[in-house]
Structure formats: structure tokens, C-alpha cells
Design a protein around this motif. Sequence first.
Motif, short mmCIF file in Angstrom:
data_model
loop_
_atom_site.label_atom_id
_atom_site.label_comp_id
_atom_site.label_asym_id
_atom_site.label_seq_id
_atom_site.Cartn_x
_atom_site.Cartn_y
_atom_site.Cartn_z
N VAL A 238 0.57 -1.41 0.33
CA VAL A 238 0.48 -0.19 -0.21
C VAL A 238 0.84 1.64 -0.27
CG1 VAL A 238 -1.95 1.49 1.28
CG2 VAL A 238 -1.74 -1.28 0.80
N ALA A 239 1.71 1.13 0.39
CA ALA A 239 2.86 2.39 0.71
C ALA A 239 3.81 3.00 -0.54
CB ALA A 239 3.93 2.09 2.30
N ALA A 240 3.92 1.50 -0.87
CA ALA A 240 4.38 1.79 -2.50
C ALA A 240 3.50 2.08 -3.25
CB ALA A 240 5.50 -0.16 -2.75
N LEU A 241 2.48 0.96 -2.98
CA LEU A 241 1.41 2.06 -4.47
C LEU A 241 0.83 3.53 -4.59
CD1 LEU A 241 -0.01 1.40 -7.16
CD2 LEU A 241 -1.98 0.68 -5.38
N ALA A 242 0.99 4.25 -2.99
CA ALA A 242 0.35 5.52 -2.81
C ALA A 242 1.23 6.28 -3.00
CB ALA A 242 0.09 5.65 -1.47
N GLN A 243 3.13 5.96 -2.88
CA GLN A 243 3.86 7.14 -3.21
C GLN A 243 3.78 6.88 -5.00
OE1 GLN A 243 8.71 5.77 -3.34
NE2 GLN A 243 8.54 7.55 -2.03
N ARG A 244 3.80 5.76 -5.75
CA ARG A 244 3.80 5.78 -6.57
C ARG A 244 2.63 6.44 -7.76
NH1 ARG A 244 5.39 0.23 -7.20
NH2 ARG A 244 2.96 0.00 -7.26
N ARG A 245 1.27 6.94 -6.77
CA ARG A 245 -0.03 7.72 -7.42
C ARG A 245 0.43 9.32 -7.05
NH1 ARG A 245 -4.19 3.57 -4.48
NH2 ARG A 245 -4.86 2.19 -6.69
N SER A 246 1.56 9.02 -5.64
CA SER A 246 1.59 10.45 -5.99
C SER A 246 2.06 11.42 -6.50
CB SER A 246 1.82 10.53 -4.16
OG SER A 246 1.96 11.70 -3.52
N GLN A 247 3.12 10.84 -6.58
CA GLN A 247 4.09 11.02 -7.48
C GLN A 247 3.74 11.66 -9.17
OE1 GLN A 247 7.28 8.31 -6.91
NE2 GLN A 247 8.12 9.26 -5.45
N PHE A 248 3.00 10.42 -9.72
CA PHE A 248 1.98 10.65 -10.64
C PHE A 248 1.02 11.41 -11.24
CE2 PHE A 248 -0.48 9.32 -14.36
CZ PHE A 248 0.56 9.64 -15.42
N LYS A 249 0.26 11.56 -9.61
CA LYS A 249 -0.65 12.83 -9.66
C LYS A 249 0.14 14.24 -9.68
CE LYS A 249 -4.91 14.45 -7.07
NZ LYS A 249 -5.69 14.61 -6.58
N ARG A 250 1.69 14.56 -8.89
CA ARG A 250 1.79 15.86 -8.79
C ARG A 250 2.47 15.90 -10.02
NH1 ARG A 250 5.33 18.65 -5.82
NH2 ARG A 250 5.50 20.40 -6.88
N LEU A 251 3.27 14.71 -11.28
CA LEU A 251 2.97 15.16 -12.81
C LEU A 251 2.32 15.57 -13.11
CD1 LEU A 251 5.40 15.21 -15.06
CD2 LEU A 251 5.35 13.23 -15.15
N THR A 252 0.89 14.93 -13.44
CA THR A 252 -0.04 14.96 -14.72
C THR A 252 -0.69 16.72 -13.96
OG1 THR A 252 -1.73 13.31 -13.13
CG2 THR A 252 -0.07 12.38 -14.91
N LEU A 253 0.08 16.98 -12.53
CA LEU A 253 -1.37 18.32 -12.80
C LEU A 253 -0.48 19.41 -12.91
CD1 LEU A 253 -2.91 17.82 -8.78
CD2 LEU A 253 -4.04 17.96 -11.17
N ASP A 254 1.04 19.11 -12.98
CA ASP A 254 1.90 20.11 -13.12
C ASP A 254 1.61 20.35 -14.83
OD1 ASP A 254 2.93 20.80 -10.78
OD2 ASP A 254 5.10 19.73 -10.94
N VAL A 255 1.65 19.03 -15.67
CA VAL A 255 1.20 19.37 -16.50
C VAL A 255 0.26 19.92 -17.07
CG1 VAL A 255 1.23 18.03 -18.73
CG2 VAL A 255 3.50 17.74 -17.60
N ARG A 256 -0.86 19.22 -16.38
CA ARG A 256 -2.34 20.33 -16.63
C ARG A 256 -2.43 21.59 -16.20
NH1 ARG A 256 -7.26 21.97 -15.34
NH2 ARG A 256 -8.82 20.79 -15.38
#
Length: 412
Positions: A238-256
Motif C-alpha cells: 500500500v505504501a509503495a502504491l500510494a507513493q507512485r500514485r502521488s508522484q504521478f498525480k503531481r506530474l500530471t497536475l503540473d502538466v495540466r
Amino acid sequence: MSQPSTRRRPSRKLVLIALLAAALGAGCASQRESIGYYWQSVTGHLDVMQRAEPVEHWIEAPDTPAALRDRLRQTRTMRDFAVSELALPDNDSYRRYADLQRRAAVWNVVAAPELSLELHRWCFPVVGCVGYKGYYDEARANQFAESLPDELEVTVYPVPAYSTLGWTNWLGGDPLLNTFVGYPEGELAKLMFHELAHQVVYAKGDTVFNESFATTVERLGGERWLEAHGSEKSRQDVAALAQRRSQFKRLTLDVRGCLEQVYTQPGKSDAEKREAKAEIMNWFHQAYETQKAQWGGYKGYDGWVKRANNASFGAQAAYDRWVPALTALFHQSGDNFPRFYEAVRELASLDPEARLARLTALTPAKITASIASQPPAEAPSQEPHVENSHPSPAPPGVCRRPEGGLEMGRAS
């Protein structure tokens, strides 16, 4: 695997509901396509309900795979935990299981212009206007997407689960589905808690509030579940998955944010906007490859990145923006779920302005400043709700203020 032999046949009452719903669409819609859309929506949900059987039937069926049988036994424990420890509704939802024999419950179609993140909207009787269209059949979703005008950028994305807000509990409730029952233990528990929370409180017309509440319950409940029942491996997963999601969301929100800045900048010609857009998208793909390397080659977001366009980024929304405020309210309620739910119901009863003011006041000061820059809700989220953590690589120059911060989105 075949369905258990005890499968129920559709009742006349259920079929009548489907026909009445279809008639409502036919009576108000002006185009044949609208009638067909209503019909597939009704019959698609009816099919899901027909396929669902009590979990016990699947556990007892001799041809149920051992792994599925074990997981369904575990869902019973999760469901009981939701009632006893989280005070979530004790009803028929998630006490039945359906194998849809497909990879998603529905497929959503979203579209946006070439130089805008504003989603195209479709309007229907009763439900009003929405920024997406959902289909129970992937081929029909793709067919509709291909029929849209060439000037629109279109994406089709799978949705593993949806909630009927408890309105179908008298028909057996929302079932467990093959599209998500195989999730890692902690993720499955969180999904169930999230969807059940939608049956507790619902504020009409305020998607961000509703999703923030469900996400708060999901996170708090998920933590308690893992503490009580999760293995060390489950907690690590769960911790690993949450970290990946968090980083990907940060990246995509920056692009947005970068794209939004370019599209709304006064004085830029369409040609200049197209050039800047190409630069941003090129950076996005490079940044994703860098991020993926840090994940050890994890490919879970490859499909999203491959089809990313204005529609993809336009469909993003900060559905978790009020999670800090609602978490603070939970602690103010003595970490007691029933008292917390009462406090949230009070919030839901307020008019939108008063609710916004109350949530803003509850939000920790260091988080309040970032809320205004988060995108509004346009369509159901394509990604789970997570908090941001690690920064993404620096965005291209077209997205930077003179002092080096993002004009929209988060600073790198």
C-alpha cells in the motif's frame, strides 16, 4: 468460470424499472442516439445486477477458483469491519459478487478542444449536463469516440467500479466485481470503504465535497484495517502504491497547469499555443520516463501516458482537496466515526457558500494556499485520490513565472 447454479432470473419488477427508465429517455430526448444511450445505460446496469450472486454462493460453488474463494472470504471480513469499526451502512452492498467477464465496469468517453482543457458537455433530461459519457460496452464507447468531430481530442478510459449511492440496496446493492476484487488487500478494503461512504453522506451538486468525504473515510478506514488485519507485506504494498500514485498525480497536475497557462494566455496566436503545447507534451513524456526509472520500470501508467491529450488532462480534478479539512473534523469529533458522520451531514446541509467557508476554516493553514490552484471537477477521476509528496522534474520554460514558479499548478 461459470456462474453458480443458483443464479436468479430477472424479476418482472426489475425489468419494468428498466423499461420505464428507457421510456423516460425516449420521451424527452430529441435524437435517436440519446435514446440508445439511455437504453444501454439501463440495460448495462441491469446486466450487472443480474450477474451478481451472494458471496456465499460463490464460496460454496465447486468450480470457484481457490484464489477467488479465499479473496471472497476476506471481503466478508472487510465488510463486517466496515460496519463494526467504521460505522458504515449494514446493508446488502458488497455482499454479492459478479464476474462481468470484462476488464472494466464501464468506459468513460471525454473530449476537449485542441487548445483548451474545458471538457465538451452532453446534456440529458433529468440528469442535466455532464462532461463525460459512460458505456458498459468498450466497443460502443470506442465507436462513439470515433464519431466525434475531428476538432476534439478524445480519450476513453476504463472505470473498475461505480456507486449507486445506496439507491439499489433493495435490489441487492452494489456488488463486488471481478474488475477490482483482485486488487491488493489494502486497496480493495479502501475501495469498499470509499464506495460505502457515499451511502452515508451526499451533497447534491458538490462532487468535490462528496469525493473528499469518501476519500477521507477510505484513508482513515484503510489505516485501521491494515493495523488490525494487514500483513507487513500488505502495508508495504500500500505504501509503495500510494507513493507512485502521488508522484504521478503531481506530474500530471503540473502538466495540466502548464497547458492551462498556455491556452489562456492573452495575445498568443494559435500557432504559438500549438508550439508550446508540443513542448509541454514532449517534456511530460521525458519526465514520465525519468519517474518510471525511479520506480524500477513500473509500467502501470504507460497506457494513460500513451493516450494523454487535452481530454485526459481536462478530466483530472482535485477530488481530494477537502481531505485535510475533513480529517481535521474527524479529530475534532474525537476520532469517532458516528459523530464525524453527523458533523459531515451538517456540512452537507449548508448552502455551497457556507460549506466552502466552513471547509476553508477547517483546512490547516499550510494547505489552504494550494487549494485555489486545483482544477475543478469535470468528470469522474481517472486516478485514485492521493496526496502529493515528491516533486516532479522541472517544467519547460513556457510554464514558469520569472521568479521560477508555476503560473498554475504547483511550483517545482
